[in-house]
Design an enzyme around this catalytic site. Structure first.
Site, PDB file in Angstrom:
ATOM      1  N   LYS C  79       0.847  -1.197   0.000  1.00  0.00           N
ATOM      2  CA  LYS C  79       0.000   0.000   0.000  1.00  0.00           C
ATOM      3  C   LYS C  79       0.885   1.250   0.000  1.00  0.00           C
ATOM      4  O   LYS C  79       1.945   1.265   0.646  1.00  0.00           O
ATOM      5  CB  LYS C  79      -0.899  -0.029   1.241  1.00  0.00           C
ATOM      6  N   SER C 154      -9.858   1.750   2.799  1.00  0.00           N
ATOM      7  CA  SER C 154      -8.957   2.544   1.977  1.00  0.00           C
ATOM      8  C   SER C 154      -7.907   1.721   1.225  1.00  0.00           C
ATOM      9  O   SER C 154      -7.328   2.208   0.268  1.00  0.00           O
ATOM     10  CB  SER C 154      -8.239   3.560   2.852  1.00  0.00           C
ATOM     11  N   SER C 178     -10.092  -0.632   6.918  1.00  0.00           N
ATOM     12  CA  SER C 178      -9.465  -0.413   5.610  1.00  0.00           C
ATOM     13  C   SER C 178      -8.813  -1.640   4.992  1.00  0.00           C
ATOM     14  O   SER C 178      -8.403  -1.594   3.836  1.00  0.00           O
ATOM     15  CB  SER C 178      -8.441   0.708   5.698  1.00  0.00           C
TER      16      SER C 178
END
Lengths: 94, 426, 481
Positions: C79, C154, C178
């Protein structure tokens, strides 16, 4: 409960600049969020200790030892640099 | 005519003497090239996290104990949020409602009287970086500024006094005593020129006999003992003039300029920042138990005020000599090391006050910086009983002097010989 | 089955047995990335060269006859809020456009040392603030199950990387769901470990007391092996726990006898009838297979969302103060003073959702409101923790749907922030309590996957993974064909 003036004050505190349309939008958004958050007042919490951390731990330290870092690497992202320092525009006394 | 009473509280920031910074492993050494002693943590790089330097905690506890504070069993760090280009994270890690020490005091000698000045709190915090303004001597005409983060996250303790100080002279004496204590404990090197010790004063006036505090102003940038006294005198005069003319004092921050001996308003407090303090989630609470406090208490040296009294009571020194022998810990320790080797108290004090002091002055040296004297203390060598002994010492490599030399029983040595010997040691 | 469709542990077996090289595996995933990225947009940066050079190191090791460590040679995606030295790390924000971290996050050091080739950096909601990956300043990521749908957020890019067969493993972060919510939307296994289990050093902070790094994979076994690598004490993170190393795979494959699973009434209240039916069927099936379910109450959970939307923005407003254009990141041009420069850089550099949360956070911390909002929320947080503690006295594991609905359409919820926030209602309580949780796929609704969330006691991941594996086998979710 949240006014345009409140949002403008928050913007100043957080160093953000908004036009009137944005102020209106954020006033509305914050209003509905704090309206929703009001529900918390239903819970009696006088006797409850606040939690700042998810898992309670204490006393985490490091020893007083120097570990050098390649300082040049910290300047590679500088938007503006002079004499190994971060250069910023004129600072107006506030 | 109204009689005014002066009410002063001091906030002293002392740089804690450590090898590394408060929350990262960068060196704290003074005066390196800009941004050379920095890392992701103290430059506020995204993702970097702070870890507390334990040595700072131990020193803050020592200072709290020496100033009769309560050492709080539970204390924690909070973030003080504000924007400034020298503050890399956009917040300073400090302590707010849970400081490490609370409610202490310091006894200060002023004109032969002892004044007890209360301490509200002592807390730990990190320093900000340094701004160098370019194109002008001051911030006003500067074309741009440079940010140097070598100082960022240098450990500080902030010592906040109660509004117990009643005159500029008392304020100066308090500041001097505090400087003496922090140096004595090794908490801070007390170097005012390098900014290791900085002071702000909160000053207000009230009609004599009344209780309510008047509106205060905060005078910043008091970076020498003389500055503390002179700035307060100035501010007291300024406030008195306003009050005598029936005016009102505006709560504000004023900046003292030592060169011109004047103060200037910075900004009024009503526009004060909203610092939005909250407990720092990146750091965990600190629990200090009795055993920990006890272990620090055991390492505390005899304090200067205690020694001052003992030198008079037990060694028969005069107030003057006792004061001189406790001016700093090095002198006191050196004095005692000498006594241990058989010297007479009065003569030793005279010798240190006289010959040694003169020599140190002549050579712009101090007991602290004189390697020779430090070595000698360490090696339990005080002074040599014969001229021959001195010459032997002179010939020897200083670092190899580790043999205790016979000591005179209070017999002073000739001036010239001392001078020759010390000169060889610089 | 082609290489890219195989789970990580199987890939490593093949590499170990020299049936395929790490380079071949890595090339296969890079090829898939270049093939599907124009459609899925899961990656912000693709690091072909780095991945291949890391794979070559592993192959070199094999050729020399050295033994491989766990998952060594199996590539992974990261990420974009995790710092990778000299590789752009942007948090999908304009304010960090082109930012080259001067250091590696602790877990990046760990993964490099363990020899997992890094494929690239994945898209996300800006600063991890969002539930659909739509607040990214750079691109919209599409759900491989239906490209008109969001991947969740997210960590949407990391979820899609695994769901789109672009990576067998990926790293995400979970502040309020997330990882678990996009895992649910994309039909894979997403784990959020206990707070303090995995170092946060180098994870760009959203809300420090809630953020935790975790992973996506195709199955529970892979997840357990990856956690073995990620978990561990880090002296650079004061909130990281100093626990003994343990093997999180140790209970896998031996079903727990007498397992009691708690079902909180509060988590099933707000479901539509169809979704409720899906979970009722699931619970009935698992009951028939011998798992005992107990209904229980977590009364404070109803307040978790409101609590979260005070605490998380409060911490964020402070964490995001460092983006001032002074030392790194975006600096607005043409400003005449530093204060103007800071204000313009922040105003132009942050997106609307980030600004909204900064404003919320600034408000709840400001003088006069601190006690009423921030402190109140911290107290409710304590109550939520207590509710979980009580519940775990009765049951081994707590289970619930991961999300109230399957993936929604792109653009469907962007206009109403509160509506968007509600999609995290099931996942947020766990972050407030700091507990571990994971989502496994459990069925389809309108051809979109639904997730089954399992929650465990603090530091009880080994047990959580055991139960997850047990249920995974019973559910037999087929995956995407």
């Amino acid at each position: 409960m949240i006014s345009h003036e409140d949002v403008k004050h928050l913007a100043t505190l957080s160093r953000l600049r908004f036009n009137e349309a944005e102020v209106a939008q954020y006033t509305k958004d914050l209003g509905s969020i704090f309206e929703y958050a009001k529900a918390l007042n239903e819970l009696p919490t006088d006797e409850i200790a606040p939690s700042s951390h998810a898992i309670p731990i204490e006393n985490v330290f490091r020893e007083d030892v120097i570990v050098p870092f390649d300082a040049d690497a910290l300047l590679i992202n500088a938007p503006d640099e002079e004499g190994h320092a971060f250069k910023v525009p004129q600072i107006l006394a506030d | 005519m109204t009689q005014w009473e002066v009410v002063i509280g001091l906030e002293i920031h002392a740089q804690v003497t450590t090898r590394s910074k408060l929350f990262c492993s960068c060196s704290t050494q003074f005066g390196s090239t800009p941004n050379s002693q920095v890392c992701p943590v103290c430059t506020g790089m995204p993702g970097a996290l702070p870890v507390l330097n334990r040595a700072v905690l131990d020193k803050a506890i020592a200072l709290g104990l020496a100033t009769h504070c309560t050492i709080n069993a539970h204390n924690e760090f909070a973030r003080k949020n504000y924007f400034y280009p020298d503050l890399p994270k956009g917040y300073q890690i400090s302590q707010l409602d849970k400081p490490i020490c609370s409610r202490g005091y310091l006894d200060v000698e002023v004109d032969g009287n002892t004044r007890r000045i209360g301490l509200t709190r002592i807390h730990m915090e990190e320093d900000a970086g340094k701004l160098v303004h370019q194109g002008s001597d001051n911030i006003k005409g500067a074309t741009h500024s440079l940010v140097d983060l070598n100082r960022s996250s240098i450990p500080l303790v902030e010592i906040v006094s109660e509004p117990d100080i009643r005159s500029a002279k008392e304020a100066k004496a308090y500041m001097e005593s505090m400087a003496q204590i922090v140096r004595w404990l090794g908490v801070c090197d007390g170097n005012l020129e390098e900014g290791s010790l900085r002071c702000d004063a909160n000053i207000s006036l009230r009609a004599k006999g009344t209780e309510a505090l008047g509106t205060k102003t905060e005078v910043k940038n008091l970076n020498s003992f003389k500055a503390v006294e002179r700035a307060i005198l100035l501010e007291v005069d300024r406030q008195m003039e306003i009050l005598e003319e029936g005016g009102t004092i505006i709560q504000e921050t004023r900046h003292y300029n030592e060169a011109t001996n004047s103060t200037k308003s910075l900004r009024s407090k009503e526009e004060a920042h909203d610092y939005r303090y909250f407990p720092d989630p990146d750091l965990v609470p600190i629990a200090i138990d009795r055993a920990w406090v006890e272990s620090i208490a055991q390492t505390l040296p005899e304090l200067p005020s205690e020694r001052y009294k003992r030198y008079q009571a037990e060694l028969g020194l005069s107030e003057y000599d006792a004061g001189k022998m406790t001016i700093n810990r090095e002198t006191g320790d050196y004095f005692e090391a000498t006594l241990k080797l058989g010297g007479n108290a009065k003569e030793t004090a005279n010798w240190l006050n006289g010959d040694i002091s003169a020599w140190l002055n002549e050579n712009s040296s101090t007991l602290i910086t004189s390697v020779c004297l430090m070595n000698m203390t360490r090696n339990d060598i005080a002074w040599f009983d014969t001229v021959d002994g001195i010459h032997q010492g002179m010939r020897a490599d200083i670092s190899s002097i580790n043999r205790p030399v016979t000591i005179t029983k209070g017999r002073p040595v000739a001036d010239d010989d001392i001078r020759i010997f010390w000169n060889s040691c610089i | 089955m082609t290489l890219i469709h195989k789970p990580a542990t199987e890939l490593q077996e093949l590499i170990k047995q020299k049936q395929v090289s790490s380079r071949e595996v890595t090339e296969a995933f890079l090829a898939q990335i270049h093939l599907v990225e124009p459609t899925l947009n899961a990656f912000l940066t693709i690091t072909d060269e780095l991945a291949l050079s890391m794979a070559d190191v592993v192959d070199e090791k094999i050729s020399k006859g050295h033994a491989l460590g766990p998952l060594e040679g199996v590539p992974i995606a990261i990420k974009d809020n995790i710092c990778t030295e000299n590789i752009p790390t942007t948090c999908a924000s304009n304010i960090l456009k082109g930012f080259l971290p001067p250091y590696n996050a602790t877990i990046i050091e760990t993964l490099k040392h363990a020899g997992l080739p890094i494929l690239g950096k994945t898209n996300m909601d800006e600063f991890a603030m969002g539930s659909s990956t739509e607040t990214s300043a750079y691109q919209k990521t599409h759900n491989p199950w239906n490209i008109d749908c969001v991947p969740g957020g997210s960590s949407g890019g990391s979820a899609v990387a695994v769901a789109g067969f672009e990576a067998p493993l990926s790293i995400g972060s979970d502040t309020g769901g997330s990882i678990r919510q996009p895992a649910s939307f994309c039909g894979n296994v997403g784990l959020k470990p206990t707070y303090g289990r995995v170092s946060r050093y180098g994870l760009i902070a959203f809300a420090s007391s809630l953020d935790q790094i975790g992973s996506f994979s195709n199955n529970v076994t892979d997840t357990a092996h990856l956690l073995n690598l990620l978990a561990g004490h880090d002296p650079k993170d004061s909130t990281s726990l100093a626990l003994e190393k343990e093997d999180f795979t140790r209970f896998i494959g031996s079903p727990k006898k007498g397992l009691r699973v708690g079902l909180p009434n509060e988590f099933f209240k707000h479901l539509s009838p169809e979704i409720k039916a899906l979970y009722t069927t699931l619970i009935n099936k698992l009951s028939q297979d011998g798992i005992e379910f107990v209904w229980l109450d977590l009364p404070s959970i109803e307040y978790a969302l409101a609590t979260y939307y005070i605490i998380a923005p409060a911490e964020a407003s402070s964490n995001l103060a460092r983006y001032d254009g002074v030392r790194f990141g975006f600096r607005a041009a043409g400003t005449s003073s530093t204060s103007e420069m800071i204000e313009q850089s922040r105003s132009q550099g942050f997106g609307a959702e980030v600004k909204r949360r900064i404003l919320i956070g600034t408000y709840v911390l400001s003088s006069g409101y601190y006690d009423a909002y921030y402190k109140k929320a911290q107290k409710v947080r304590t109550l939520i923790k207590k509710d979980f503690d009580l519940a775990f006295e009765q049951v081994d594991i707590i289970a619930s749907p991961t999300t109230p609905t399957p993936a929604f359409k792109l653009g469907e919820k962007t206009s109403d922030p509160l509506e968007m926030y509600l999609s995290d209602i099931m996942t947020i309580p766990l972050n407030l309590a700091g507990l571990p949780g994971l989502s496994i796929p459990c069925g389809l609704h309108n051809n979109l996957p639904m997730g089954w969330q399992l929650m465990g006691k603090a530091f009880d991941e080994a047990r959580l993974l055991q139960v997850a594996h047990q249920m995974e086998s019973l559910i037999g979710f087929g995956g995407r064909s």
